[in-house]
Design a protein around this motif. Structure first.
Motif, mmCIF file in Angstrom:
data_model
loop_
_atom_site.group_PDB
_atom_site.id
_atom_site.type_symbol
_atom_site.label_atom_id
_atom_site.label_comp_id
_atom_site.label_asym_id
_atom_site.label_seq_id
_atom_site.Cartn_x
_atom_site.Cartn_y
_atom_site.Cartn_z
ATOM 1 N N ASP A 133 0.954 -1.209 0.007
ATOM 2 C CA ASP A 133 -0.130 -0.073 -0.131
ATOM 3 C C ASP A 133 0.859 1.253 -0.225
ATOM 4 O OD1 ASP A 133 -2.137 -1.535 -0.099
ATOM 5 O OD2 ASP A 133 -2.566 -1.500 2.358
ATOM 6 N N ASP B 298 2.322 1.663 -3.630
ATOM 7 C CA ASP B 298 1.236 1.767 -4.437
ATOM 8 C C ASP B 298 0.548 3.598 -4.250
ATOM 9 O OD1 ASP B 298 1.058 -0.821 -5.508
ATOM 10 O OD2 ASP B 298 -0.749 -1.319 -4.466
ATOM 11 N N GLU B 299 0.712 3.807 -3.016
ATOM 12 C CA GLU B 299 0.149 5.126 -2.753
ATOM 13 C C GLU B 299 1.292 6.028 -3.432
ATOM 14 O OE1 GLU B 299 -1.273 8.798 -1.097
ATOM 15 O OE2 GLU B 299 -2.298 6.944 -1.730
ATOM 16 N N THR C 19 1.080 6.072 -7.147
ATOM 17 C CA THR C 19 -0.266 6.665 -7.554
ATOM 18 C C THR C 19 -0.284 8.214 -7.358
ATOM 19 O OG1 THR C 19 -1.662 4.810 -6.931
ATOM 20 C CG2 THR C 19 -2.767 6.952 -7.501
ATOM 21 N N ASN C 20 0.085 8.859 -6.065
ATOM 22 C CA ASN C 20 -0.111 10.177 -5.721
ATOM 23 C C ASN C 20 1.280 10.889 -5.568
ATOM 24 O OD1 ASN C 20 -2.789 10.175 -5.741
ATOM 25 N ND2 ASN C 20 -2.796 8.854 -3.890
ATOM 26 N N TYR D 114 5.872 11.045 -0.547
ATOM 27 C CA TYR D 114 5.319 11.488 0.530
ATOM 28 C C TYR D 114 6.164 13.060 1.062
ATOM 29 C CZ TYR D 114 3.451 6.863 0.916
ATOM 30 O OH TYR D 114 2.588 5.668 0.615
ATOM 31 N N ARG E 123 -0.016 12.009 5.816
ATOM 32 C CA ARG E 123 -0.565 11.037 4.528
ATOM 33 C C ARG E 123 -0.475 9.536 4.954
ATOM 34 N NH1 ARG E 123 2.253 11.622 -1.167
ATOM 35 N NH2 ARG E 123 1.401 9.729 -2.184
ATOM 36 N N LYS F 198 -3.763 7.698 5.523
ATOM 37 C CA LYS F 198 -4.870 7.292 4.312
ATOM 38 C C LYS F 198 -4.602 5.675 4.009
ATOM 39 C CE LYS F 198 -4.582 11.948 2.109
ATOM 40 N NZ LYS F 198 -4.227 12.706 1.199
ATOM 41 N N ILE F 199 -3.535 5.352 4.713
ATOM 42 C CA ILE F 199 -3.329 3.765 4.169
ATOM 43 C C ILE F 199 -3.992 2.873 4.996
ATOM 44 C CG2 ILE F 199 -1.533 2.136 3.842
ATOM 45 C CD1 ILE F 199 0.569 4.245 3.259
#
Length: 347
Positions: free
Chosen positions: A67, A70-71, A74-75, A78, A83, A86-87
């Motif tokens: 995760d 992937d985060e 995707t975004n 960090y 943030r 959000k996981i």
């Protein structure tokens, strides 16, 4: 633990859920209160650099590792620790354990293959809130100020050297530098690009030698004045000097060619115009080029409008400062793995 509390309370209204979740977020964020600014940077750098295998060394569960990556893909990288909230699966104990593990490892010298000396001298343990990148070449000087951690371009300007005499006396050079200093905005750190010699061909051309020497004189004075100006060196305002009254350095040099390699404006060892890539980079609300692996930056409409109204020469000057600022943030602050890997493909 918190999930069980939510269920047992039987919260049904969206307002109640929001209030509860906000309370949870504040509790989770309290785990980060004891981290210094430099520790936060190191934790973020580890999160942005680490592979799945390297994250396993911190006892991060494989489901969370997936995760986290992937985060990140995707975004983007960090830029703040909250943030992680959000996981899915991140709880209070987990976050506290993760930060302790990352901080413990991050305080040791990095052993990863991506740990490169991009900056000279090494960035010290300071409270970093913003940085100004300064580009100094024959056409003029330009600067771009990026704030941290929101990565917003807050100031962006330049001064053209069109009417600068080819030769200046020391006093004329000093006065010229003072004029530039007054326009450069204050920041926590100032970043230049490391200078390259004019080369054998340039050393045989008097005009190029003269321009190179003049740039060196201006650069030396700027370094001295930025470090000794109370307005520009925050450590002087805070009285941070050692027992020998040594001034804390706030001027750094990014390894040459990093910025053009990141923005793909270095072709066959030669720099090409950055206008086209800058135009695409600044288009749209995201201010993020799909082919440039760097963190999103925020640029307000006023700065974009002012940039578009400039001549091609002035746009090039401004663009070089912006690229330098972005490169510094990517390689030295965020330690964006995608940006670092892009260097290899740009050779």
């Amino acid at each position: 633990m918190f999930a069980c509390k939510i269920v047992s309370l039987g919260i049904k209204s969206s307002a109640g859920q929001l209030k509860c979740l906000c309370t949870i977020s504040r509790c989770l964020l309290s785990s980060f209160d004891d981290l210094t600014s430099q520790q936060r940077l190191k934790v973020l750098g580890t999160l942005n650099e680490a592979t799945a295998q390297e994250l396993e060394a911190f006892d991060v569960p494989k489901t969370i590792i997936r995760d986290i990556i992937d985060e990140r893909k995707t975004n983007g990288v960090y830029r703040s620790l909250d943030r992680i909230l959000k996981i899915d699966g991140s709880g209070e104990n987990w976050l506290r354990k993760m930060c302790k593990s990352l901080t413990d490892v991050a305080t040791k010298p990095s052993r990863t293959k991506n740990a490169k000396n991009f900056l000279t001298p090494t960035l010290p343990n300071i409270e970093l809130r913003d940085a100004v990148a300064i580009h100094l070449k024959t056409p003029g000087v330009s600067w771009a100020k990026l704030s941290y951690p929101d990565n917003t371009l807050t100031e962006w300007n330049h001064e053209n050297f069109t009417f600068l005499p080819l030769k200046m006396s020391p006093v004329e050079t000093f006065n010229q530098t003072i004029g530039i200093l007054k326009k450069i905005p204050p920041a926590d750190v100032y970043v230049f690009e490391q200078r390259l010699s004019p080369g054998p061909r340039g050393s045989r051309q008097p005009a190029m030698v003269s321009a190179y020497t003049q740039q060196g004189e201006l650069l030396s004075m700027l370094v001295a004045l930025l470090n000794t100006s109370i307005n520009h060196n925050a450590s002087l305002r805070n009285g941070k000097m050692d027992s020998k009254n040594n001034i804390e350095n706030r001027v750094f040099f990014l390894k040459s060619t990093l910025a053009p390699r990141l923005f793909r404006t270095l072709i066959g060892g030669e720099r090409v115009s950055a206008l086209e890539v800058l135009k695409e980079f600044l288009e749209g609300d995201g201010s993020k080029h799909p082919q440039i692996p760097c963190t999103q930056i925020k640029v307000n409409a006023r700065l974009k409008t002012e940039f578009n109204s400039k001549s091609a020469v002035d746009k090039e000057l401004l663009g070089q400062a912006l690229m330098l600022a972005v490169a510094f943030m990517e390689f030295c602050v965020y330690k964006n793995r995608a940006s670092i890997e892009a260097l290899a493909s740009s050779r």
